[in-house]
Design an enzyme around this catalytic site. Structure first.
Site, short mmCIF file in Angstrom:
data_model
loop_
_atom_site.label_atom_id
_atom_site.label_comp_id
_atom_site.label_asym_id
_atom_site.label_seq_id
_atom_site.Cartn_x
_atom_site.Cartn_y
_atom_site.Cartn_z
N LYS A 14 51.64 44.00 33.84
CA LYS A 14 52.16 45.34 33.56
C LYS A 14 53.07 45.82 34.70
O LYS A 14 54.19 46.26 34.46
CB LYS A 14 51.01 46.35 33.38
CG LYS A 14 50.02 45.98 32.29
CD LYS A 14 48.91 47.00 32.14
CE LYS A 14 47.98 47.13 33.32
NZ LYS A 14 47.01 46.04 33.49
N ARG A 89 43.85 54.22 29.79
CA ARG A 89 42.88 53.13 29.88
C ARG A 89 41.60 53.45 29.14
O ARG A 89 40.69 52.62 29.11
CB ARG A 89 42.54 52.89 31.35
CG ARG A 89 43.24 51.66 31.97
CD ARG A 89 42.81 51.58 33.42
NE ARG A 89 42.97 50.29 34.03
CZ ARG A 89 44.04 49.93 34.75
NH1 ARG A 89 45.08 50.72 34.86
NH2 ARG A 89 44.06 48.75 35.34
N ARG A 128 47.30 36.81 43.84
CA ARG A 128 47.92 38.02 44.40
C ARG A 128 47.09 38.54 45.58
O ARG A 128 47.65 38.99 46.57
CB ARG A 128 48.04 39.11 43.33
CG ARG A 128 48.65 40.40 43.89
CD ARG A 128 48.99 41.43 42.82
NE ARG A 128 47.80 41.96 42.16
CZ ARG A 128 47.82 42.82 41.16
NH1 ARG A 128 48.99 43.24 40.68
NH2 ARG A 128 46.71 43.25 40.62
N ARG A 134 45.06 43.32 48.59
CA ARG A 134 44.33 44.31 47.78
C ARG A 134 42.87 43.92 47.67
O ARG A 134 42.56 42.83 47.18
CB ARG A 134 44.97 44.37 46.38
CG ARG A 134 45.88 45.57 46.19
CD ARG A 134 46.53 45.56 44.84
NE ARG A 134 45.62 45.81 43.74
CZ ARG A 134 46.00 46.03 42.49
NH1 ARG A 134 47.30 46.04 42.19
NH2 ARG A 134 45.13 46.22 41.54
N ARG A 146 36.19 44.13 36.68
CA ARG A 146 37.37 44.82 36.13
C ARG A 146 37.66 44.35 34.71
O ARG A 146 38.05 45.16 33.85
CB ARG A 146 38.58 44.56 37.04
CG ARG A 146 38.50 45.33 38.34
CD ARG A 146 39.42 44.76 39.39
NE ARG A 146 40.82 44.90 39.07
CZ ARG A 146 41.80 44.23 39.69
NH1 ARG A 146 41.50 43.38 40.66
NH2 ARG A 146 43.05 44.43 39.36
P1 B4P Z 1 50.33 42.52 37.30
O1 B4P Z 1 49.78 41.95 36.08
O2 B4P Z 1 51.71 43.02 37.27
O3 B4P Z 1 49.26 43.58 37.67
P2 B4P Z 1 48.77 44.79 36.76
O4 B4P Z 1 48.42 44.35 35.36
O5 B4P Z 1 49.79 45.87 36.86
O6 B4P Z 1 47.54 45.18 37.62
P3 B4P Z 1 46.11 45.82 37.55
O7 B4P Z 1 45.66 46.13 36.15
O8 B4P Z 1 45.30 44.93 38.39
O9 B4P Z 1 46.23 47.11 38.40
P4 B4P Z 1 46.27 48.67 38.33
O10 B4P Z 1 47.06 48.97 39.53
O11 B4P Z 1 46.75 49.22 37.02
O12 B4P Z 1 50.25 41.42 38.39
C1 B4P Z 1 49.17 40.53 38.57
C2 B4P Z 1 49.64 39.25 39.23
O13 B4P Z 1 50.11 38.37 38.23
C3 B4P Z 1 50.77 39.41 40.23
O14 B4P Z 1 50.52 38.61 41.35
C4 B4P Z 1 52.00 38.92 39.49
O15 B4P Z 1 52.96 38.33 40.34
C5 B4P Z 1 51.39 37.87 38.58
N1 B4P Z 1 52.15 37.72 37.34
C6 B4P Z 1 52.61 38.72 36.54
N2 B4P Z 1 53.25 38.19 35.48
C7 B4P Z 1 53.15 36.81 35.60
C8 B4P Z 1 53.61 35.71 34.81
N3 B4P Z 1 54.29 35.88 33.67
N4 B4P Z 1 53.32 34.45 35.22
C9 B4P Z 1 52.63 34.25 36.37
N5 B4P Z 1 52.20 35.26 37.16
C10 B4P Z 1 52.45 36.53 36.79
O16 B4P Z 1 44.74 49.15 38.47
C11 B4P Z 1 43.93 48.96 39.62
C12 B4P Z 1 42.65 49.82 39.57
O17 B4P Z 1 43.00 51.24 39.58
C13 B4P Z 1 41.78 49.69 38.31
O18 B4P Z 1 40.86 48.61 38.42
C14 B4P Z 1 41.07 51.08 38.26
O19 B4P Z 1 39.95 51.12 39.13
C15 B4P Z 1 42.12 52.03 38.78
N6 B4P Z 1 42.89 52.67 37.69
C16 B4P Z 1 44.24 52.48 37.47
N7 B4P Z 1 44.64 53.20 36.39
C17 B4P Z 1 43.53 53.84 35.91
C18 B4P Z 1 43.30 54.71 34.79
N8 B4P Z 1 44.28 55.06 33.94
N9 B4P Z 1 42.04 55.18 34.58
C19 B4P Z 1 41.04 54.86 35.42
N10 B4P Z 1 41.18 54.03 36.50
C20 B4P Z 1 42.42 53.52 36.74
#
Ligand code: B4P
Length: 192
Positions: A14, A89, A128, A134, A146
């Site tokens: 995302k 979420r 990552r 992180r 998670r």
């Molecule tokens: P991404 O996949 O981009 O990470 P994300 O989904 O945005 O992250 P996440 O869900 O962990 O975090 P968030 O900050 O929302 O990247 C992951 C990895 O994959 C990277 O290293 C990237 O390079 C790699 N990658 C991506 N695409 C790829 C591909 N095509 N091929 C290979 N590698 C690839 O949330 C963090 C925490 O915040 C949650 O656990 C929760 O506690 C809290 N939180 C956030 N929003 C909330 C909400 N709305 N309500 C309640 N709690 C919330």
């Protein structure tokens, strides 16, 4: 105005895709994860509370993230639209987003869901974690927690948008550029 919910489990891509989409479509990126990490880095009261939950893989309370999103929408009155990354979420967050947008005569145009198998999610997050430092990306048990939070609380959000005819699923495994092109095609359909 174009409002897109970019949806998927932790590590689905995302944040990665949002960075590219905001440039291509001139949208404002609203990531609740980034907003929470910003609060943590500034050691605010909210950040300290959020850190205790995030470090245990648990979602932050709905009212906290809804308040943050409300503030950010208000702070961008001339936005051409938003990419909501990691929000909503939970079902209450989805209902709150509908109400926030309706009060501004706007709506969610569509949800784009990145579909990625669990084993790949675990590998991406751990790799990552080695670079980003992180804490929530470094421990396999925490990553599992998670993923469970996602299955229990976040997976029903897909049904919420599917029932409104707004769900589009995308294969989130492959080259980042390929996935970006698939998402862009869906956004172009929403704009047509
Ligand atoms: P991404 O996949 O981009 O990470 P994300 O989904 O945005 O992250 P996440 O869900 O962990 O975090 P968030 O900050 O929302 O990247 C992951 C990895 O994959 C990277 O290293 C990237 O390079 C790699 N990658 C991506 N695409 C790829 C591909 N095509 N091929 C290979 N590698 C690839 O949330 C963090 C925490 O915040 C949650 O656990 C929760 O506690 C809290 N939180 C956030 N929003 C909330 C909400 N709305 N309500 C309640 N709690 C919330």
């Amino acid at each position: 105005m174009l409002n897109i919910v970019l949806y998927g489990p932790p590590g689905a891509g995302k944040g990665t895709q949002s960075e590219k989409l905001v440039k291509a479509f001139n949208l404002v990126h609203l990531s609740t994860g980034d907003l929470l990490r910003d609060e943590i880095s500034r050691a605010t009261e909210l950040g300290l509370k959020a850190k205790a939950l995030m470090d245990n893989g648990i979602l932050v309370p709905d009212e906290v993230v809804i308040g943050m999103i409300d503030n950010k929408i208000s702070a961008n009155p001339s936005a051409g639209g938003f990419i909501f990354d990691g929000f909503p979420r939970t079902i209450p967050q989805a209902e709150a987003l509908d109400a926030l947008l309706a009060s501004r005569n706007e709506k969610v145009n569509g949800m784009i869901a990145l579909e990625v198998p669990e084993q790949i999610l675990r590998e991406r997050l751990l790799s990552r974690g080695k670079i980003s430092g992180r804490p929530d990306d470094q421990n396999p048990e925490l990553i599992q927690k998670r993923i469970e939070e996602y299955q229990n609380k976040t997976a029903p959000v897909a049904g919420y948008y599917r029932n409104q005819g707004k769900y589009a699923g995308i294969d989130g495994v492959g080259e980042i550029e390929e996935i970006f092109n698939l998402i862009s095609q869906e956004i172009n359909k929403l704009q047509a």
